[in-house]
Write a protein that holds these residues in place. Sequence first.
Motif, PDB file in Angstrom:
ATOM      1  N   HIS A 150      38.083  58.997  27.091  1.00 33.49           N
ATOM      2  CA  HIS A 150      37.969  57.652  27.674  1.00 33.49           C
ATOM      3  C   HIS A 150      38.004  56.595  26.573  1.00 33.49           C
ATOM      4  O   HIS A 150      38.672  55.565  26.712  1.00 33.49           O
ATOM      5  N   PHE A 151      37.297  56.837  25.477  1.00 37.78           N
ATOM      6  CA  PHE A 151      37.268  55.900  24.360  1.00 37.78           C
ATOM      7  C   PHE A 151      38.655  55.768  23.743  1.00 37.78           C
ATOM      8  O   PHE A 151      39.140  54.655  23.491  1.00 37.78           O
ATOM      9  N   ALA A 152      39.311  56.918  23.505  1.00 32.09           N
ATOM     10  CA  ALA A 152      40.660  56.891  22.924  1.00 32.09           C
ATOM     11  C   ALA A 152      41.616  56.119  23.828  1.00 32.09           C
ATOM     12  O   ALA A 152      42.459  55.346  23.340  1.00 32.09           O
ATOM     13  N   ALA A 153      41.492  56.301  25.127  1.00 33.53           N
ATOM     14  CA  ALA A 153      42.357  55.584  26.067  1.00 33.53           C
ATOM     15  C   ALA A 153      42.116  54.084  25.995  1.00 33.53           C
ATOM     16  O   ALA A 153      43.067  53.292  25.959  1.00 33.53           O
ATOM     17  N   SER A 154      40.839  53.686  25.956  1.00 31.18           N
ATOM     18  CA  SER A 154      40.550  52.250  25.955  1.00 31.18           C
ATOM     19  C   SER A 154      40.953  51.598  24.627  1.00 31.18           C
ATOM     20  O   SER A 154      41.404  50.459  24.620  1.00 31.18           O
ATOM     21  N   VAL A 155      40.840  52.309  23.520  1.00 28.49           N
ATOM     22  CA  VAL A 155      41.175  51.742  22.206  1.00 28.49           C
ATOM     23  C   VAL A 155      42.685  51.701  21.977  1.00 28.49           C
ATOM     24  O   VAL A 155      43.206  50.737  21.410  1.00 28.49           O
TER      25      VAL A 155
END
Length: 147
Positions: free
Chosen positions: A117-122
Amino acid sequence: MAVSSTQLKESIDVLKQSGVRITPQRHAILEFLINSHSHPTADEIYKALEPEYPNMSVATVYNNLRVFRDAGLIKELSYGDASSRFDFTTSNHYHAICEKCGKIVDFHYPGLDEVEHFAASVTGYEINKHRLEVYGICPECQAKEKH
């Protein structure tokens, strides 16, 4: 029925439902993978089964591994230039890899979905999966170093 024979029967059923014919070699390769916890290479599988199946080729092993992978029964683990290793455990898990002998051991660790989720948002990427490997020296190699 033992876990491995249950897994074997379920895997054969998956292959049959996909229209895959179950040959003796295909059965043997699948059974070897289910009972192996070493994440073998195609060559290791071939060498282990060759005495019992002298007419089987390395190409037969590779072709069957591709069939199993495409059916979702195994995961192919590739590590750069080294030969791919094959893992029957397709549930989410991670690997500890020995830097001396190459042994791979599975371990489970919860809670890394937030990394996706973090990788997607960044990045803006649509993240499909992740892989975690930790490297070190296995207990057997540690013992050899001490002697």
